[in-house]
Write an enzyme that holds these catalytic residues in place. Structure first.
Site, PDB file in Angstrom:
ATOM      1  N   LYS A 201       0.830  -1.204   0.000  1.00  0.00           N
ATOM      2  CA  LYS A 201       0.000   0.000   0.000  1.00  0.00           C
ATOM      3  C   LYS A 201       0.867   1.258   0.000  1.00  0.00           C
ATOM      4  CE  LYS A 201      -3.531  -0.036   2.797  1.00  0.00           C
ATOM      5  NZ  LYS A 201      -4.723  -0.156   1.942  1.00  0.00           N
TER       6      LYS A 201
ATOM      7  N   ARG B 257      -3.703   2.833   8.493  1.00  0.00           N
ATOM      8  CA  ARG B 257      -3.981   1.588   7.781  1.00  0.00           C
ATOM      9  C   ARG B 257      -2.729   0.720   7.705  1.00  0.00           C
ATOM     10  NH1 ARG B 257      -8.630   2.079   4.239  1.00  0.00           N
ATOM     11  NH2 ARG B 257      -9.418   4.214   4.149  1.00  0.00           N
TER      12      ARG B 257
ATOM     13  N   GLY C 143      -8.318  -7.296   4.036  1.00  0.00           N
ATOM     14  CA  GLY C 143      -9.204  -7.477   5.175  1.00  0.00           C
ATOM     15  C   GLY C 143      -8.625  -8.223   6.354  1.00  0.00           C
TER      16      GLY C 143
ATOM     17  N   MET D  90      -5.894  -7.374   8.282  1.00  0.00           N
ATOM     18  CA  MET D  90      -5.349  -6.579   9.380  1.00  0.00           C
ATOM     19  C   MET D  90      -6.235  -5.354   9.613  1.00  0.00           C
ATOM     20  SD  MET D  90      -1.283  -7.004   8.644  1.00  0.00           S
ATOM     21  CE  MET D  90      -1.462  -6.607   6.910  1.00  0.00           C
TER      22      MET D  90
ATOM     23  N   ARG E   9      -3.035  -1.480  -6.393  1.00  0.00           N
ATOM     24  CA  ARG E   9      -2.147  -2.634  -6.316  1.00  0.00           C
ATOM     25  C   ARG E   9      -2.472  -3.539  -7.493  1.00  0.00           C
ATOM     26  NH1 ARG E   9      -5.227  -4.630  -0.900  1.00  0.00           N
ATOM     27  NH2 ARG E   9      -7.210  -5.154  -1.837  1.00  0.00           N
TER      28      ARG E   9
ATOM     29  N   HIS F 262     -15.911  -8.727   1.037  1.00  0.00           N
ATOM     30  CA  HIS F 262     -14.900  -9.579   1.667  1.00  0.00           C
ATOM     31  C   HIS F 262     -15.008 -11.014   1.157  1.00  0.00           C
ATOM     32  CE1 HIS F 262     -13.434 -12.280   4.903  1.00  0.00           C
ATOM     33  NE2 HIS F 262     -12.467 -11.386   4.992  1.00  0.00           N
TER      34      HIS F 262
ATOM     35  N   GLU G 225      16.328 -42.882  -2.150  1.00  0.00           N
ATOM     36  CA  GLU G 225      15.441 -42.532  -1.033  1.00  0.00           C
ATOM     37  C   GLU G 225      16.197 -42.450   0.288  1.00  0.00           C
ATOM     38  OE1 GLU G 225      11.593 -45.078  -1.818  1.00  0.00           O
ATOM     39  OE2 GLU G 225      13.344 -45.976  -2.792  1.00  0.00           O
TER      40      GLU G 225
ATOM     41  N   SER H  16      16.173 -41.906 -10.185  1.00  0.00           N
ATOM     42  CA  SER H  16      14.898 -41.300  -9.819  1.00  0.00           C
ATOM     43  C   SER H  16      14.900 -41.070  -8.315  1.00  0.00           C
ATOM     44  CB  SER H  16      13.730 -42.202 -10.214  1.00  0.00           C
ATOM     45  OG  SER H  16      12.501 -41.621  -9.825  1.00  0.00           O
TER      46      SER H  16
ATOM     47  N   GLY I 241      13.148 -40.440  -4.929  1.00  0.00           N
ATOM     48  CA  GLY I 241      11.893 -40.507  -4.176  1.00  0.00           C
ATOM     49  C   GLY I 241      11.997 -39.557  -2.998  1.00  0.00           C
TER      50      GLY I 241
ATOM     51  N   ASP J 141      10.408 -40.282   0.673  1.00  0.00           N
ATOM     52  CA  ASP J 141      11.193 -41.093   1.608  1.00  0.00           C
ATOM     53  C   ASP J 141      12.531 -40.435   1.921  1.00  0.00           C
ATOM     54  OD1 ASP J 141       9.522 -43.101   2.298  1.00  0.00           O
ATOM     55  OD2 ASP J 141      10.304 -44.580   0.897  1.00  0.00           O
TER      56      ASP J 141
ATOM     57  N   CYS K 201      10.280 -37.993  -8.388  1.00  0.00           N
ATOM     58  CA  CYS K 201       8.871 -38.386  -8.354  1.00  0.00           C
ATOM     59  C   CYS K 201       8.342 -38.162  -6.941  1.00  0.00           C
ATOM     60  CB  CYS K 201       8.703 -39.843  -8.763  1.00  0.00           C
ATOM     61  SG  CYS K 201       9.626 -41.003  -7.739  1.00  0.00           S
TER      62      CYS K 201
ATOM     63  N   TYR L 102      13.784 -33.956 -14.962  1.00  0.00           N
ATOM     64  CA  TYR L 102      12.325 -33.969 -14.996  1.00  0.00           C
ATOM     65  C   TYR L 102      11.767 -34.081 -13.591  1.00  0.00           C
ATOM     66  CZ  TYR L 102      12.431 -39.102 -14.345  1.00  0.00           C
ATOM     67  OH  TYR L 102      12.631 -40.364 -13.856  1.00  0.00           O
TER      68      TYR L 102
END
Length: 921
Positions: free
Chosen positions: A33, A103, A112, A114, A361, A477, A783, A802, A804, A807, A869, A890
């Protein structure tokens, strides 16, 4: 005196020269603000002057136990004197008083959440000055009574109901329906009553400075009023609703809020004054139109509170008294959009025909609106495609994957309201936030039905499937918060007469009474309410979403700017695989074979585990081989030509067995029923066998690759099923299956080496049987921290890695995910021991372990494919870390998270390559 600057001016001096300090780039100091007020001043918009106290001051004040940093009060006092000089007025002046608003303004928008205090500076003397200047006693006394009520509630913690009850009684005695019909003399009487109510309920322990001669009094000194109001706004940073909002929106508690002290302008000075909230585009659907609400003769809080029904902003220009201000506001819409290059949210006041800008804003919007606005602004030349992609919050895409009413459903509309936030929901009616939370804890879907929501309802709004209010507009609101959360919301259902105390709704014109627990369906896209449950359907990836995701794919897959950021899916059945392809997944990053053992196949795996008879074991393996081969045939056929990473059985075998405690109960019941002895003995033997497999710590016990070594027949069967399905599709159907075998829970290089040798032998046997060549890569699932430490040794024998991370997080922290998330992680988050749940957003130490393993592997085997994954593969914040810090190729996630991951992966590429950052929350 502290050298750190804590107070910044904005506005003009007495001669009209701009004296603003700061601007839009300083939002982490001035809050959103304050930074935008300063920016609007700099570009010449009509902004009432004031000053901003920094967010850092709030943090230091709160951190020191609500003790002011040295020199700060002196700096605030100097800024106050400067503002008085600039305005030619002073606080408390009995002839021409300066009145201010106080404010909050955090770095990220928290609408809304605060507190605010308006009309500060009024007392028995200054109210006479206000009357003298305005020649309007009604306005002055009304402003004074509003100030006492708001200050008492926000600063002194006194329940507003005390004041509302007094106000209601005053109207009843006067025989009028609205506050505006009360006379100036009646409002003056109300001011005296309000002061007495405040004095009666002030806590002397909390506010000893308000105790005079042993009696608490409402403060009349404007300097004390200002100090207490600023402290209250700082304190509201840690109120319950603000903390809940920050947690729900991923905003740090450490940022603090700024406080903006600003000269008051009044929209409640009669029929030539107004106040309103507007957006430069429609925040619900993105249409390029002037959107918002205004109220004549009102203060700003009245608009968002839903106390009176508002008028659309489009009507402003057609009212002669507001036509000039409406034209100016429309011009400012264009100035702000071009300056910020985004849709803006605006608060304004018209005081006796003159327009003032109170806030702007970057506006919150629904997911569908965000997509349309971004695409339209690219077409308008305001932003590039890269900026458009970087602006969309990936988590917000979930809104577009939420259910909608099935168009084939035969529905009868019960009531209509405003389409405040899109999406559809079905649930039982509840009338309070507490009931909504309780229902959610029990797993019951509910619709929160309220006259209008307020910030204290946030818990219930988060818990509910949807929100319905009978009052309030599209900037109320309920509407603003629901849109930010992606929750369906219908506002302004005027035909609903809500009696929350008796927990019922009377539907005007329908002769229907609804009670708590009755099922309704709401459609926040069209604004309708339906009695009973409507079938819901999931939308498809079409239109604007398809366009943005297409741009995102082009960015994330651009190999000229580094390694592509790929997105795969976790899928264990053909239906999930098909859905994932529709959502844009490139391959299957994880197929969990143990999920194929559930349902009607559970008996087969149980017979294998529990029997000592080799013939029974062989029959079980034969049956499992048949069903698993059929499963893989369907999976590989669906994913023809795409990689399918199949993980060998991972969980402990006891997970496939009956619960021993339930079996004990069954045995006891059969004993009572007089079951035959041989049946009871068979049941008792089964119980002994199950108990014999119990491990003290099964998640760190006989599971993963250890099963392949101790019980080799089971993984051998799985590899044979994988290879057989691939061979059959390749030879008989001419397809191009790409299975890859993943060895789970490896900690020692030799575990992988020995298991790989067995896998390769089985694949070779199947290839020879079918007379074809089979090339099935074998990878390692990481893992365990030890595996990351020896990744270079494992890489010599592995075709891909890969991670995990579910885990890996458990074993790094020593947390049991199932127990930790229920028992102590919420406490850790509350006590700030953890900043976030490490099972939702990946921990930096876990990222470092992944990075270590990736670096070690590629030092051994250049270009080794590495992916992640699990849950982190669908979390935008985790995706950013995994691609840009750990360097994986990936991520793999659940089907419904694939669109989110595609967008987040593109944003990771943009941030790494071009320095773009995602849009602020």
């Amino acid at each position: 005196m502290s050298e750190q600057k804590r107070v910044y001016r904005f506005g003009t001096d007495a001669q009209g020269n701009d004296v603003t300090e700061g601007g839009a780039s300083m939002k982490f100091a001035l809050g959103g603000k304050g930074a935008n007020l300063a920016e609007m001043c700099r570009i010449g918009l009509p902004v009432p002057g004031g000053f901003t106290i920094t967010c850092q001051t709030c943090v230091e004040y709160s951190g020191a136990g609500n003790v002011w940093p040295e020199g700060t009060l002196d700096e605030i006092d100097a800024a106050t004197r400067d503002l008085e000089h600039r305005q030619g007025k002073s606080l408390g002046d009995p002839h021409d008083p300066l009145l201010v608003s106080v404010r909050s303004g955090a770095p990220f928008s928290m609408p809304g959440m605060m507190d605010t205090v308006l009309n500060l500076g009024l007392n028995d003397d200054s109210v006479q000055g206000l009357i003298e200047q305005t020649k309007n006693p009604h306005f002055a006394w009304d402003s004074y009574r509003r100030f006492i009520q708001m200050f008492s509630n926000v600063v002194l913690g006194i329940d507003s109901d005390y004041f509302e009850n007094a106000l209601t009684e005053k109207r009843m005695v006067a025989g009028v329906k609205s506050d505006s019909e009360l006379t100036a003399e009646q409002l003056k009487e109300l001011v005296c009553e309000f002061r007495e109510i405040a004095a009666e309920h002030i806590s002397a322990d909390e506010h000893p400075e308000l105790v005079i001669e042993g009696k608490a009094v409402f403060p009349t000194d404007p300097e004390l009023q200002l100090k207490l109001a600023i402290e209250a706004v700082f304190g509201s940073w840690m109120n319950e609703r603000a903390c809940i909002y920050r947690k729900a929106n991923g905003i740090s508690d450490d940022l603090g809020t700024a406080v903006n002290v600003q000269v008051m302008v009044y929209g409640n000075k009669g029929e030539t004054s107004a106040t309103g909230v507007a957006f430069t585009r429609n925040p619900a659907d993105g249409t390029r139109e002037f959107y918002g609400d205004f109220l004549i003769d009102a203060q700003g809080e009245d608009v968002v509170a839903g106390i009176r029904n508002t008028e659309p902003i489009s009507d402003l220009k057609i009212k002669p008294v507001f036509a000039q201000a409406g034209e100016q506001l429309e011009s400012i819409f264009g100035i702000l959009e071009n300056h910020y290059r985004d849709m803006c949210d605006i608060e304004f006041t018209i005081e006796q025909g003159k327009l003032y800008m109170l806030q702007t804003r970057v506006g919150k919007r629904t997911a569908s609106a965000a997509l349309k606005i971004a695409i339209d602004m690219v077409g308008e030349g305001l932003i590039s495609r890269e900026e458009a992609v970087s602006r969309i919050d990936p988590a917000q895409l979930d809104q577009l994957l939420h259910p909608q009413f099935d168009t084939g459903s035969d529905i009868e509309v019960l009531a209509r309201g405003l389409n405040a936030s899109p999406g559809a929901a079905v649930g039982a009616i509840v009338f309070s936030s507490e009931d909504a939370v309780a229902a959610a804890d029990e797993g019951r879907p509910v619709i929160l039905v309220r006259w209008e929501t307020n910030p204290d309802d946030l818990k219930g709004m988060v818990a509910a499937e949807g929100i319905l209010t009978s009052h309030g507009g599209k900037t109320s609101h309920a509407a603003v918060i629901a849109r930010g959360m992606g929750a369906p919301c219908v506002c302004g259902v005027e035909s609903f007469s809500i009696d929350a105390a008796n927990k019922e709704v009377r539907v005007d014109g329908a002769d229907i009474v609804l009670h708590e627990g009755d099922i309704i369906s709401i459609d926040g896209t069209s604004g309708i309410v339906v009695l009973g449950a409507v079938d819901l359907v999931s939308p498809e990836l079409t239109g604007d979403l398809e366009t943005i995701l297409g741009w995102a794919d082009t960015i994330r897959m651009d190999s000229s700017k580094g390694t592509p950021n790929r997105v795969r899916v976790n899928a264990d059945n053909p239906a999930d695989a098909k859905l994932a392809l529709e959502f844009g997944a490139e391959a299957i990053g994880l197929c969990r074979t143990e999920h194929m053992f559930l349902g009607d196949r559970k008996n087969i795996i149980q017979s294998f585990i529990l029997t000592d008879d080799e013939q029974v074991k062989a029959k079980a393996l034969e049956d499992l081989l048949r069903v698993q081969t059929d499963d893989f045939l369907q999976m590989f056929r669906t994913m023809d030509g795409r990689d399918v990473v199949v993980r060998l059985i991972d969980p402990p075998l006891h997970e496939f067995l009956d619960d021993p405690r339930e079996l004990e109960v069954a045995i006891a019941k059969r004993e009572v029923e007089g079951a035959p002895a041989d049946e009871l003995e068979a049941l008792r033997k089964r119980l002994r066998d199950i108990d014999g497999m119990v491990e003290s710590n099964p998640m760190l016990g006989l599971r993963g690759v250890r099963l392949s070594i101790v019980y080799p027949d089971l993984p051998l069967m799985q590899v044979r099923a994988i290879a057989t399905a691939a061979a059959r599709l390749k030879r008989d159907e001419g397809l191009n299956p790409h299975p890859e075998v993943l060895v789970p829970l490896v900690a020692i290089a030799q575990e992988h080496v020995q298991t790989r040798a067995v896998i390769e032998r089985v694949v070779a046997e199947v290839a020879e049987e079918f007379g074809i060549r089979l090339d099935i890569p074998v990878g390692t699932m990481f893992e365990l921290p030890r595996a990351c430490m020896v990744a270079d040794a494992i890489a010599e024998h592995s075709d891909f890695f890969s991670f995990g991370t579910n885990d890996l997080t458990q074993t790094t922290f020593g947390f049991s995910r199932d127990d930790a998330e229920a028992k102590f992680i919420p406490i850790y988050l509350h006590k700030k021991i953890l900043e976030s749940n490490p099972f939702e957003t990946i921990d930096d130490v876990v990222v470092e372990l992944v990075k270590m393993a990736v670096d070690k592997s590629r030092a051994t085997k250049d270009g080794l494919m590495c992916g992640v994954c699990g849950e982190h593969g669908g979390d935008p914040a985790s995706i950013m870390k995994l691609f840009n810090v750990a360097g994986v190729d990936y991520v793999s996630c659940s089907p419904y998270r694939v669109p989110v991951a595609r967008l987040a992966a593109a944003q990771a590429k943009l941030e790494a390559e071009q320095g773009f950052s995602t849009q602020d929350k």
